[in-house]
Design a protein around this motif. Structure first.
Motif, mmCIF file in Angstrom:
data_model
loop_
_atom_site.group_PDB
_atom_site.id
_atom_site.type_symbol
_atom_site.label_atom_id
_atom_site.label_comp_id
_atom_site.label_asym_id
_atom_site.label_seq_id
_atom_site.Cartn_x
_atom_site.Cartn_y
_atom_site.Cartn_z
ATOM 1 N N LEU A 133 0.822 -1.209 0.000
ATOM 2 C CA LEU A 133 0.000 0.000 0.000
ATOM 3 C C LEU A 133 0.859 1.263 0.000
ATOM 4 O O LEU A 133 0.462 2.281 -0.581
ATOM 5 N N LYS A 134 2.027 1.189 0.589
ATOM 6 C CA LYS A 134 2.918 2.357 0.630
ATOM 7 C C LYS A 134 3.621 2.590 -0.701
ATOM 8 O O LYS A 134 4.130 3.689 -0.945
ATOM 9 N N THR A 135 3.652 1.583 -1.558
ATOM 10 C CA THR A 135 4.393 1.709 -2.821
ATOM 11 C C THR A 135 3.528 1.489 -4.053
ATOM 12 O O THR A 135 4.047 1.483 -5.167
ATOM 13 N N ARG A 136 2.219 1.337 -3.877
ATOM 14 C CA ARG A 136 1.330 1.071 -5.008
ATOM 15 C C ARG A 136 1.491 2.145 -6.087
ATOM 16 O O ARG A 136 1.556 3.322 -5.798
ATOM 17 N N ARG A 137 1.547 1.713 -7.333
ATOM 18 C CA ARG A 137 1.740 2.638 -8.437
ATOM 19 C C ARG A 137 1.014 2.107 -9.657
ATOM 20 O O ARG A 137 1.088 0.918 -9.972
ATOM 21 N N SER A 138 0.290 2.973 -10.346
ATOM 22 C CA SER A 138 -0.375 2.574 -11.588
ATOM 23 C C SER A 138 0.647 2.413 -12.706
ATOM 24 O O SER A 138 1.682 3.072 -12.717
ATOM 25 N N VAL A 139 0.320 1.530 -13.641
ATOM 26 C CA VAL A 139 1.141 1.316 -14.837
ATOM 27 C C VAL A 139 0.257 1.635 -16.028
ATOM 28 O O VAL A 139 -0.746 0.964 -16.270
ATOM 29 N N GLY A 140 0.611 2.679 -16.779
ATOM 30 C CA GLY A 140 -0.196 3.114 -17.913
ATOM 31 C C GLY A 140 -0.350 2.044 -18.969
ATOM 32 O O GLY A 140 0.500 1.151 -19.118
ATOM 33 N N ILE A 141 -1.439 2.130 -19.732
ATOM 34 C CA ILE A 141 -1.763 1.097 -20.717
ATOM 35 C C ILE A 141 -0.649 0.892 -21.737
ATOM 36 O O ILE A 141 -0.440 -0.216 -22.224
ATOM 37 N N GLY A 142 0.102 1.938 -22.052
ATOM 38 C CA GLY A 142 1.192 1.793 -23.016
ATOM 39 C C GLY A 142 2.315 0.908 -22.538
ATOM 40 O O GLY A 142 3.166 0.480 -23.334
ATOM 41 N N PHE A 143 2.349 0.618 -21.233
ATOM 42 C CA PHE A 143 3.395 -0.226 -20.658
ATOM 43 C C PHE A 143 2.850 -1.586 -20.223
ATOM 44 O O PHE A 143 3.472 -2.273 -19.409
ATOM 45 N N LEU A 144 1.692 -1.968 -20.761
ATOM 46 C CA LEU A 144 1.084 -3.257 -20.425
ATOM 47 C C LEU A 144 1.038 -4.134 -21.668
ATOM 48 O O LEU A 144 0.680 -3.673 -22.752
ATOM 49 N N GLN A 145 1.367 -5.397 -21.497
ATOM 50 C CA GLN A 145 1.359 -6.319 -22.633
ATOM 51 C C GLN A 145 0.899 -7.699 -22.165
ATOM 52 O O GLN A 145 0.639 -7.919 -20.988
ATOM 53 N N GLU A 146 0.806 -8.627 -23.125
ATOM 54 C CA GLU A 146 0.557 -10.032 -22.806
ATOM 55 C C GLU A 146 1.731 -10.569 -21.990
ATOM 56 O O GLU A 146 2.851 -10.088 -22.141
ATOM 57 N N PRO A 147 1.501 -11.567 -21.135
ATOM 58 C CA PRO A 147 0.207 -12.189 -20.883
ATOM 59 C C PRO A 147 -0.603 -11.441 -19.840
ATOM 60 O O PRO A 147 -0.057 -10.715 -19.015
ATOM 61 N N GLY A 148 -1.897 -11.670 -19.907
ATOM 62 C CA GLY A 148 -2.796 -11.214 -18.872
ATOM 63 C C GLY A 148 -3.137 -12.387 -17.974
ATOM 64 O O GLY A 148 -2.587 -13.487 -18.126
ATOM 65 N N PRO A 149 -4.034 -12.193 -17.043
ATOM 66 C CA PRO A 149 -4.409 -13.290 -16.133
ATOM 67 C C PRO A 149 -5.141 -14.405 -16.864
ATOM 68 O O PRO A 149 -5.922 -14.144 -17.786
ATOM 69 N N ASP A 150 -4.866 -15.636 -16.458
ATOM 70 C CA ASP A 150 -5.639 -16.757 -16.999
ATOM 71 C C ASP A 150 -6.994 -16.801 -16.283
ATOM 72 O O ASP A 150 -7.267 -15.995 -15.393
ATOM 73 N N GLU A 151 -7.830 -17.745 -16.669
ATOM 74 C CA GLU A 151 -9.200 -17.767 -16.141
ATOM 75 C C GLU A 151 -9.252 -17.948 -14.633
ATOM 76 O O GLU A 151 -10.054 -17.309 -13.952
ATOM 77 N N ALA A 152 -8.403 -18.809 -14.097
ATOM 78 C CA ALA A 152 -8.428 -19.062 -12.650
ATOM 79 C C ALA A 152 -7.989 -17.814 -11.888
ATOM 80 O O ALA A 152 -8.615 -17.423 -10.891
ATOM 81 N N VAL A 153 -6.925 -17.177 -12.354
ATOM 82 C CA VAL A 153 -6.438 -15.961 -11.694
ATOM 83 C C VAL A 153 -7.456 -14.836 -11.847
ATOM 84 O O VAL A 153 -7.737 -14.095 -10.902
ATOM 85 N N LEU A 154 -8.032 -14.716 -13.047
ATOM 86 C CA LEU A 154 -9.036 -13.668 -13.275
ATOM 87 C C LEU A 154 -10.211 -13.832 -12.313
ATOM 88 O O LEU A 154 -10.695 -12.849 -11.734
ATOM 89 N N ALA A 155 -10.665 -15.062 -12.131
ATOM 90 C CA ALA A 155 -11.789 -15.293 -11.213
ATOM 91 C C ALA A 155 -11.427 -14.839 -9.799
ATOM 92 O O ALA A 155 -12.245 -14.211 -9.113
ATOM 93 N N GLU A 156 -10.204 -15.127 -9.357
ATOM 94 C CA GLU A 156 -9.778 -14.675 -8.028
ATOM 95 C C GLU A 156 -9.685 -13.152 -7.966
ATOM 96 O O GLU A 156 -10.083 -12.531 -6.982
ATOM 97 N N MET A 157 -9.148 -12.553 -9.020
ATOM 98 C CA MET A 157 -9.027 -11.099 -9.050
ATOM 99 C C MET A 157 -10.394 -10.431 -8.988
ATOM 100 O O MET A 157 -10.584 -9.431 -8.280
ATOM 101 N N LEU A 158 -11.361 -10.963 -9.710
ATOM 102 C CA LEU A 158 -12.708 -10.377 -9.708
ATOM 103 C C LEU A 158 -13.374 -10.565 -8.340
ATOM 104 O O LEU A 158 -14.116 -9.681 -7.876
ATOM 105 N N ALA A 159 -13.112 -11.700 -7.695
ATOM 106 C CA ALA A 159 -13.661 -11.910 -6.353
ATOM 107 C C ALA A 159 -13.069 -10.901 -5.375
ATOM 108 O O ALA A 159 -13.782 -10.355 -4.521
#
Length: 197
Positions: free
Chosen positions: A11-37
């Motif tokens: 929480l003390k170091t959280r930082r956004s990463v702009g869309i231009g610096f994001l690439q594949e891979p993204g979360p798989d289905e199992a990880v995505l389900a946990e992230m959404l929960a």
């Protein structure tokens, strides 16, 4: 409760990463389900769940961009090709974008602002969830958040409005921290006539 040092440090170091610096891979289905929960585990007075999420991934990302470019061209017939291309790229290159909608529920004990804030917390929790699984993410609003036709095209129903879009992917760069406000500039203690700290 004992101190959770890992959470504190995150929480003390959280930082956004702009869309231009994001690439594949993204979360798989199992990880995505946990992230959404995790994302939907937010303050929610009277358990109304006054929000809804829309996923944009795969070929849908380019399709969304084409539709945004069409709307932008209708809004501004003189728009140049570079600006249209920027609209086509809105959800690229991040492998996943999650649109978060505020879906207010009529309730005499829960004013709409509380429900909108709950939806905003879904966005913020999604940033934390992405970081927990090693992904970069950024929460943005753009013109299409506030444009009724564009919002409907992106999945908003009657009475719904987007509170943001969270782009998620593998970070390609370490983003330097930005200046943060001094607590003495933004914190006051009620009844005490001096700066905090």
């Amino acid at each position: 409760m004992p101190v959770n040092a890992a959470l504190r440090d995150h929480l003390k170091t959280r930082r956004s990463v702009g869309i231009g610096f994001l690439q594949e891979p993204g979360p798989d289905e199992a990880v995505l389900a946990e992230m959404l929960a995790i994302a939907t585990r937010v303050p929610d007075h009277r358990k109304l769940a006054p929000w809804r999420l829309v996923l944009y991934r795969g070929a849908a990302r380019a399709q969304v961009g084409d539709k945004l470019a069409e709307i932008a061209r209708r809004r501004n017939p003189d728009i140049d090709e570079a600006s249209l291309d920027a609209e086509r790229q809105r959800f690229l290159p991040a492998p996943l974008t999650v649109g978060v909608l505020s879906v207010p529920v009529e309730d005499p004990k829960v004013p709409e602002i509380e429900q909108v804030l709950s939806a905003g917390n879904v966005c913020f929790n999604l940033l934390h969830a992405a970081a927990a699984f090693g992904f970069g993410a950024s929460w943005v609003t753009r013109w299409y958040t506030f444009d009724a036709e564009a919002a409907a095209t992106l999945g908003a129903g009657e009475g719904e409005r987007f509170v943001g879009f969270v782009h998620i992917g593998t970070a390609t760069a370490v983003i330097e921290d930005r200046d943060r406000p001094q607590l003495s500039d933004v914190v006051r203690e009620w009844g005490v006539d001096r700066a905090y700290g």
